[in-house]
Write a protein that holds these residues in place. Structure first.
Motif, PDB file in Angstrom:
ATOM      1  N   HIS A 212      -4.098  -5.164   7.961  1.00  0.00           N
ATOM      2  CA  HIS A 212      -5.112  -3.370   7.342  1.00  0.00           C
ATOM      3  C   HIS A 212      -6.192  -4.232   5.903  1.00  0.00           C
ATOM      4  O   HIS A 212      -6.365  -4.806   5.651  1.00  0.00           O
ATOM      5  CB  HIS A 212      -3.789  -4.117   5.470  1.00  0.00           C
ATOM      6  CG  HIS A 212      -2.217  -3.446   6.050  1.00  0.00           C
ATOM      7  ND1 HIS A 212      -1.938  -2.404   6.804  1.00  0.00           N
ATOM      8  CD2 HIS A 212      -1.199  -4.417   5.557  1.00  0.00           C
ATOM      9  CE1 HIS A 212      -0.315  -2.210   6.321  1.00  0.00           C
ATOM     10  NE2 HIS A 212      -0.494  -3.611   5.857  1.00  0.00           N
TER      11      HIS A 212
ATOM     12  N   ILE B  16      -2.664  12.732   3.455  1.00  0.00           N
ATOM     13  CA  ILE B  16      -2.848  11.719   2.352  1.00  0.00           C
ATOM     14  C   ILE B  16      -3.253  11.870   1.386  1.00  0.00           C
ATOM     15  O   ILE B  16      -5.104  12.217   0.986  1.00  0.00           O
ATOM     16  CB  ILE B  16      -2.941  10.652   3.132  1.00  0.00           C
ATOM     17  CG1 ILE B  16      -1.726   9.931   3.790  1.00  0.00           C
ATOM     18  CG2 ILE B  16      -3.006   9.131   1.920  1.00  0.00           C
ATOM     19  CD1 ILE B  16      -2.038   8.335   4.586  1.00  0.00           C
TER      20      ILE B  16
ATOM     21  N   TYR C 152     -10.313   2.384   5.101  1.00  0.00           N
ATOM     22  CA  TYR C 152      -8.774   1.756   5.061  1.00  0.00           C
ATOM     23  C   TYR C 152      -8.655   2.195   6.723  1.00  0.00           C
ATOM     24  O   TYR C 152      -8.612   2.513   6.604  1.00  0.00           O
ATOM     25  CB  TYR C 152      -7.759   2.392   4.132  1.00  0.00           C
ATOM     26  CG  TYR C 152      -6.794   1.874   4.711  1.00  0.00           C
ATOM     27  CD1 TYR C 152      -5.725   2.832   5.699  1.00  0.00           C
ATOM     28  CD2 TYR C 152      -5.790  -0.273   4.946  1.00  0.00           C
ATOM     29  CE1 TYR C 152      -4.430   2.334   6.344  1.00  0.00           C
ATOM     30  CE2 TYR C 152      -4.565   0.448   5.235  1.00  0.00           C
ATOM     31  CZ  TYR C 152      -3.959   0.092   5.696  1.00  0.00           C
ATOM     32  OH  TYR C 152      -3.062   0.649   6.684  1.00  0.00           O
TER      33      TYR C 152
ATOM     34  N   SER D 261      -8.449  10.164  -2.094  1.00  0.00           N
ATOM     35  CA  SER D 261      -8.520  11.371  -0.534  1.00  0.00           C
ATOM     36  C   SER D 261      -9.896  12.147  -1.073  1.00  0.00           C
ATOM     37  O   SER D 261      -9.543  12.704  -2.354  1.00  0.00           O
ATOM     38  CB  SER D 261      -7.846  11.369   0.595  1.00  0.00           C
ATOM     39  OG  SER D 261      -7.149  12.225  -0.098  1.00  0.00           O
TER      40      SER D 261
ATOM     41  N   PHE E 159     -11.554   6.786   1.019  1.00  0.00           N
ATOM     42  CA  PHE E 159     -10.498   6.797   0.125  1.00  0.00           C
ATOM     43  C   PHE E 159     -12.444   6.454  -0.791  1.00  0.00           C
ATOM     44  O   PHE E 159     -13.055   5.990  -0.092  1.00  0.00           O
ATOM     45  CB  PHE E 159      -9.874   6.035  -0.101  1.00  0.00           C
ATOM     46  CG  PHE E 159      -8.401   6.019   0.742  1.00  0.00           C
ATOM     47  CD1 PHE E 159      -8.089   5.860   1.610  1.00  0.00           C
ATOM     48  CD2 PHE E 159      -7.788   7.193  -0.283  1.00  0.00           C
ATOM     49  CE1 PHE E 159      -7.538   5.676   2.274  1.00  0.00           C
ATOM     50  CE2 PHE E 159      -6.622   7.972   0.987  1.00  0.00           C
ATOM     51  CZ  PHE E 159      -6.407   6.819   2.049  1.00  0.00           C
TER      52      PHE E 159
ATOM     53  N   TYR F  17       0.728  -1.077  -0.366  1.00  0.00           N
ATOM     54  CA  TYR F  17      -0.058   0.625   0.339  1.00  0.00           C
ATOM     55  C   TYR F  17       0.946   1.257   0.302  1.00  0.00           C
ATOM     56  O   TYR F  17       1.717   1.385   0.535  1.00  0.00           O
ATOM     57  CB  TYR F  17      -0.759   0.173   1.355  1.00  0.00           C
ATOM     58  CG  TYR F  17      -1.782  -1.137   1.151  1.00  0.00           C
ATOM     59  CD1 TYR F  17      -1.347  -2.465   2.064  1.00  0.00           C
ATOM     60  CD2 TYR F  17      -2.850  -1.092   0.344  1.00  0.00           C
ATOM     61  CE1 TYR F  17      -1.784  -3.662   2.488  1.00  0.00           C
ATOM     62  CE2 TYR F  17      -3.101  -2.335   1.078  1.00  0.00           C
ATOM     63  CZ  TYR F  17      -3.459  -2.926   2.397  1.00  0.00           C
ATOM     64  OH  TYR F  17      -3.894  -4.957   1.623  1.00  0.00           O
TER      65      TYR F  17
ATOM     66  N   PHE G 250       0.946   4.928   0.539  1.00  0.00           N
ATOM     67  CA  PHE G 250      -0.247   6.201   0.292  1.00  0.00           C
ATOM     68  C   PHE G 250       0.793   7.644   0.535  1.00  0.00           C
ATOM     69  O   PHE G 250       2.080   7.761   0.530  1.00  0.00           O
ATOM     70  CB  PHE G 250      -0.293   6.252   1.850  1.00  0.00           C
ATOM     71  CG  PHE G 250      -0.946   5.449   2.471  1.00  0.00           C
ATOM     72  CD1 PHE G 250      -0.296   4.631   2.696  1.00  0.00           C
ATOM     73  CD2 PHE G 250      -2.627   5.916   2.623  1.00  0.00           C
ATOM     74  CE1 PHE G 250      -0.829   2.897   3.481  1.00  0.00           C
ATOM     75  CE2 PHE G 250      -3.699   4.098   3.657  1.00  0.00           C
ATOM     76  CZ  PHE G 250      -1.981   3.170   3.573  1.00  0.00           C
TER      77      PHE G 250
ATOM     78  N   ILE H   6      -0.503   6.137  10.111  1.00  0.00           N
ATOM     79  CA  ILE H   6      -0.854   6.893   8.267  1.00  0.00           C
ATOM     80  C   ILE H   6      -2.090   7.253   8.751  1.00  0.00           C
ATOM     81  O   ILE H   6      -3.686   7.325   9.824  1.00  0.00           O
ATOM     82  CB  ILE H   6      -1.413   5.238   7.937  1.00  0.00           C
ATOM     83  CG1 ILE H   6      -0.055   4.559   7.608  1.00  0.00           C
ATOM     84  CG2 ILE H   6      -1.651   5.708   6.667  1.00  0.00           C
ATOM     85  CD1 ILE H   6      -0.367   3.665   7.088  1.00  0.00           C
TER      86      ILE H   6
ATOM     87  N   CYS I  80      -3.829  10.083  -2.234  1.00  0.00           N
ATOM     88  CA  CYS I  80      -4.244   8.652  -2.906  1.00  0.00           C
ATOM     89  C   CYS I  80      -3.709   7.691  -2.230  1.00  0.00           C
ATOM     90  O   CYS I  80      -2.793   7.680  -1.176  1.00  0.00           O
ATOM     91  CB  CYS I  80      -3.564   8.731  -4.351  1.00  0.00           C
ATOM     92  SG  CYS I  80      -1.612   8.749  -4.582  1.00  0.00           S
ATOM     93  N   LEU I  81      -4.382   6.610  -2.533  1.00  0.00           N
ATOM     94  CA  LEU I  81      -3.405   5.329  -2.117  1.00  0.00           C
ATOM     95  C   LEU I  81      -3.038   4.155  -3.052  1.00  0.00           C
ATOM     96  O   LEU I  81      -4.332   4.229  -3.673  1.00  0.00           O
ATOM     97  CB  LEU I  81      -4.782   4.276  -0.940  1.00  0.00           C
ATOM     98  CG  LEU I  81      -4.608   3.649  -0.784  1.00  0.00           C
ATOM     99  CD1 LEU I  81      -3.748   3.007  -0.046  1.00  0.00           C
ATOM    100  CD2 LEU I  81      -6.112   3.102   0.027  1.00  0.00           C
TER     101      LEU I  81
ATOM    102  N   ARG J  78       4.293   3.616   3.603  1.00  0.00           N
ATOM    103  CA  ARG J  78       4.666   2.264   3.004  1.00  0.00           C
ATOM    104  C   ARG J  78       3.890   1.039   3.792  1.00  0.00           C
ATOM    105  O   ARG J  78       5.110   1.259   4.410  1.00  0.00           O
ATOM    106  CB  ARG J  78       6.055   2.175   1.564  1.00  0.00           C
ATOM    107  CG  ARG J  78       6.026   1.332   0.796  1.00  0.00           C
ATOM    108  CD  ARG J  78       7.360   1.246   0.399  1.00  0.00           C
ATOM    109  NE  ARG J  78       7.571  -0.280  -0.131  1.00  0.00           N
ATOM    110  CZ  ARG J  78       7.908  -1.501   0.235  1.00  0.00           C
ATOM    111  NH1 ARG J  78       7.897  -1.309   1.381  1.00  0.00           N
ATOM    112  NH2 ARG J  78       8.239  -2.134  -0.628  1.00  0.00           N
TER     113      ARG J  78
END
Lengths: 441, 501
Positions: B413, B142, B263, B87, B486, B35, B37, B134, B144-145, B176
């Protein structure tokens, strides 16, 4: 003593609005702190003397009356036990406990004239439903405390041995409940298998009255919902605005909900919710003059049902409502709804939408911005309700840790305890020789 | 529901090419996950970078259903998968207009760490957003994922390099995280995960209505969920489809074929979990028994470690019942003697028993609050989790002899997809999982993931053929280490965002 309620809407001195808001906010913060400190126990914080015999209370800054748009108002809504005089004296205490709430209101002239002043601004509800009408606060809290005490015992390693007596009784109760459910669900099949009659008869003889009561409740609940839905459906037919669910569109229906987030009114109400597991709803909607008579009939029917026909703890199958009141205010031009319920707002509205769509339509379909498809369009219904919701500046609950279901079961538990335990030892020597009362049916 | 629509419930091929693949598959054949971020440093460069990676984003059309026959005869491993989620702040940075941003639901706009949302999710104390790794509101936002799934670590390196190529000055990686999907599908407490997943009507032909997981299709209320829009003037090239909503003429549908992605990084204290069970075993039976501990753990979860649901298999012995998920509670388990009322799976999906409503109403209500889970676990298992399937194995006793007292670095996660965050994910958390009065219980939250104020004891009530018993107060075993809301856009929406201005 039966629970009663009070709704009063008092005008506020315009220049004092901000200090009133702050004062109420401080009081609310104080309440929340003491509730958090007492978290885990069912009893209210003792130092707040104005909360004695009070089930619920809210204070909300309210929109002005149609004729006086420059004067804001304060809504006060409470559910309490006891006499009106005592309660009003406590309300005066509420206003003066460290904060000057009543001094900010127009027409307030001191403690002596407070009861008349409140009386002059009191609103009578058109419909009033209370989940537990006949139990006062102390009874409810004692029942909850008793059940909690008992449940703590269940953590003990020797709990199984200790409560063997309960276990035996419980199995009989379970068996009888299962028989009842089975019977009601399979009436025709039962009639065919008359060989099981002796067992049924034995159980009926042992628990007869209680079973009959449960059966009557069950039937009443089912009929009640079905019956009232039919009545409400009749009242909502032939309406100039209400098209009926999904009737005007072919293909999958689109919700009317708009989702214009920055402009959406009422969302400040959402921001202050969920501080407790109970929440409150204060709703004000407009009523067109031609609809007032019909609305009065609807409210009267809801009141009739709520007072006499609903089983304690449920209103047409919705079991998250503690109290709810509807009142026509401002010369019958507005409909006020004041409700205390368990859980989140989303869950509450979803339950209404699941159980009693026609009830929602009957009450609000004449409001100018009600969804065209009715309460069926749940997303638009939620938008409508958020748009008319008034944010409460203060919300008090005497039992924030207990839901309606908890209270109902706690009270049933204390009743059963009374049934199952032998009566206490007599104190006089003469009575000592008489046998204990046997409770076996 | 109108029967005439039933033939057309399956997703069309055009739709499948537009929907990101995560909606239909958790990619079990690609066990390695990363993942990423990201934070957009420059909107123009970020758009160009996005334009470059869109061809690599996997769609539903690329997905082949997993079957016993094809898995064995695969000549080459399946191709790596990339998914892109954004996001609210990310959408704004990429240049979506304020008017369009205003069509997103308030919970997505506020974000998971806002004051109201954290109350709803009970993220306080050790799970408070200020402690998160996170999505911490005090750190860089953040935007984007990126979800990367590959068959092995080498493939992951290649995919990461490819994705981040050309991102210099455009996107910086804020965090990360790596995850994996082990062959035994077990999460860290030792239970097989991922069994309870709703079927999507648009894929399987029956099941939960597509609109619960995909915007643009009818949901369980019988309506199309409210979807984000863009005014027609902003989309002269017609990248997006015009909105079919008669109340929204003059708008293009940005949200069509997209969905919302939740998430959460959940850290699991496995040592504390099994130590609690060991202590309960000693307290209630006088000695520590692995078998007894596994039984109590199963009562907490609602399934045996091998995945069999307690309701279906009260003694967990039949391995054929491991995957059975289409059971109901009222018929065989109305008194909670098999699966306790407060157990984890009974809370996250009450099926036909939401008291005091009847079975039919409960099923309606349950169907409206399902989520599609796509999470992966991270961190090394504390011990060989397969041992829990044979609790009489002496190796398990050795494990329980040496449980650590410190919190390791392992967990889940958690990732889920739904079209209405407040009505689905948040609803489950608030009204079912963390509700002390769920289904008439008092003072107990979810035994696995429940989180409440320290003053409130969380005890699990276990009905049995007597009055029932209660555990000692359960400490929280799971803490939130991060999270965010997101939006998983369709390919069209991604192209619209990446277009040249």
């Amino acid at each position: 003593m039966p629970t009663d309620g009070l709704i009063a809407i008092v005008p506020v001195l315009p220049e004092k609005v901000n200090s009133l808001r702050e004062a109420v906010g401080r009081l609310g913060g104080m309440l929340l702190e003491s509730l958090e400190a007492a978290a885990g126990s069912a009893a209210p914080p003792r130092h707040l003397a104005w909360t004695e015999r009070l089930h619920f209370a809210r204070l909300a800054l309210f929109p002005p009356a149609p004729g006086r748009p420059e004067v804001p108002r304060l809504l006060l809504a409470t559910d309490y036990d006891g006499e009106w005089d005592q309660h009003v004296a406590q309300l005066h205490l509420l206003g003066s406990v460290g904060e000057r709430i009543w001094e900010c209101c127009e027409g307030y002239a001191g403690e002596a004239s407070f009861p008349e002043w409140i009386d002059a601004h009191t609103i009578e509800p058109g419909a009033y439903y209370i989940a537990f009408r006949d139990q006062d606060l102390e009874e409810l809290q004692n029942a909850v405390a008793l059940r909690e005490e008992f449940e703590q015992q269940l953590s003990r390693p020797d709990a199984a041995d200790r409560f063997r007596f309960f276990r035996e009784q419980r199995n009989v109760v379970l068996l009888s409940k299962r028989c009842l459910a089975f019977t009601l669900g399979n009436l025709t099949r039962i009639l065919q298998f008359l060989g099981s009659a002796p067992t049924v008869v034995r159980i009926l003889r042992q628990f007869g009255f209680r079973l009959l009561l449960q059966a009557a409740n069950h039937i009443n609940q089912t009929l009640g919902r079905v019956g009232w839905i039919r009545v409400l459906n009749v009242l909502t037919r032939n309406s100039p605005r209400y098209d009926g669910p999904g009737s005007s569109q072919a293909g999958p229906p689109f919700s009317e909900a708009s989702l214009n987030h920055p402009q959406r009114p009422g969302s400040p109400s959402a921001q202050v919710e969920d501080a407790l597991f109970q929440n409150q709803l204060t709703l004000v909607t407009d009523v067109p003059p031609e609809d007032v008579a019909r609305l009065k009939v609807v409210l009267a029917l809801i009141d009739l049902y709520g007072r006499n026909l609903s089983t304690p703890g449920t209103l047409v199958g919705i079991s998250t409502i503690h109290t709810v009141r509807w009142a026509l205010i401002d010369g019958d031009r507005r409909l006020l709804m004041v409700s205390n319920y368990d859980g989140s707002w989303e869950n509450y509205i979803d339950e209404f939408a699941e159980m009693i769509l026609s009830g929602l339509n009957a009450l609000w379909r004449s409001a100018p911005d009600y969804p065209r498809a009715g309460a069926q369009d749940v997303a638009a219904l939620k938008e409508f309700l958020r748009g008319h919701q008034v944010q409460a500046n203060l919300f008090y609950s005497a039992y924030p840790q207990s839901s309606v279901l908890n209270l109902k079961e706690s009270m049933e538990f204390s009743r059963w305890l009374g049934w199952l335990l032998p009566s206490p030892l007599p104190t006089s020597p003469a009575a000592a020789s008489s046998p204990h009362l046997e409770l076996n049916a | 529901m109108n029967r005439a629509h039933s033939e057309s419930v399956l997703l069309t091929q055009a739709a499948r090419e537009d929907i990101q693949g995560l909606v239909t598959s958790g990619y079990p054949d690609l066990p390695c996950t990363t993942y990423l971020f990201g934070h957009f440093q420059n909107p123009g460069l970020a758009r160009r970078w996005l334009q470059g990676i869109i061809p690599r984003v996997a769609t539903v059309a690329d997905w082949k259903p997993r079957s016993k026959h094809t898995a064995a005869s695969l000549a080459a491993p399946p191709s790596p998968i990339l998914q892109v989620a954004l996001s609210f702040t990310g959408l704004r940075t990429l240049g979506l207009s304020e008017q369009s941003l205003g069509t997103f639901p308030p919970e997505f706009v506020e974000g998971m760490a806002s004051a109201h949302r954290r109350r709803i999710l009970s993220d306080d104390g050790l799970s408070a957003p200020e402690t998160w790794e996170i999505g911490n509101p005090t750190q860089a936002a953040i935007h984007c994922l990126l979800i990367l799934n590959t068959a092995d670590r080498d493939g992951m390196l290649r995919l990461e390099t490819m994705v981040l190529d050309g991102s210099h000055g455009a996107v910086s990686v804020v965090a990360r995280e790596t995850g994996e999907r082990p062959p035994n599908d077990k999460e860290h407490f030792g239970f097989r995960d991922g069994i309870g997943q709703p079927d999507i009507e648009g894929i399987k032909g029956q099941g939960t209505k597509t609109g619960e997981f995909l915007l643009g299709y009818p949901n369980e209320y019988g309506y199309l969920p409210v979807t984000p829009l863009v005014s027609a003037g902003e989309d002269p090239a017609g990248v997006l489809v015009p909105s079919a909503n008669p109340h929204r003429q003059g708008f293009h549908d940005f949200g069509l074929h997209g969905t919302f992605l939740v998430y959460r990084k959940l850290a699991q204290d496995v040592g504390a979990f099994w130590r609690f069970l060991a202590a309960e075993s000693v307290r209630l039976t006088g000695s520590r028994s692995g078998r007894w501990m596994v039984e109590l753990a199963a009562k907490m979860v609602g399934r045996w470690p091998n995945g069999a649901a307690l309701t279906v298999s009260p003694d967990g012995s039949d391995p054929r019942l491991r995957d059975q998920d289409d059971f109901l509670f009222v018929v065989q388990d109305a008194d909670g003697q098999r699966c306790p009322f407060g157990a984890h799976i009974r809370r996250t999906n009450p099926r036909d028993m939401i008291r005091p409503a009847g079975p039919t109403e409960s099923l309606h209500m349950s169907a409206r609050h399902r989520i599609l889970r796509r999470g992966r676990r991270y961190g090394e298992p504390l011990f060989n989790l397969d041992l829990l399937d044979r609790p009489q194995d002496p190796a398990l006793d050795q494990v329980f002899d040496s449980l650590p007292t410190t919190h390791g670095d392992r967990g889940l996660h958690f990732l889920c997809l739904n079209t209405s965050i407040k009505s689905q994910f948040e609803f489950i958390q608030q009204t079912w999982v963390n509700n002390p009065q769920f289904n008439g219980l008092t003072g107990s939250r979810d035994p696995l993931i429940g989180n409440g104020p320290p003053g409130q004891a969380n005890c699990l009530f276990i009905p049995d053929d007597g009055v029932g018993r209660r555990t000692a107060p359960l400490p929280p075993f799971v803490t939130t280490r991060g999270g965010g809301y997101f939006f998983l856009p369709s390919l069209r929406a991604l192209r619209f965002l990446a277009r040249e201005r």
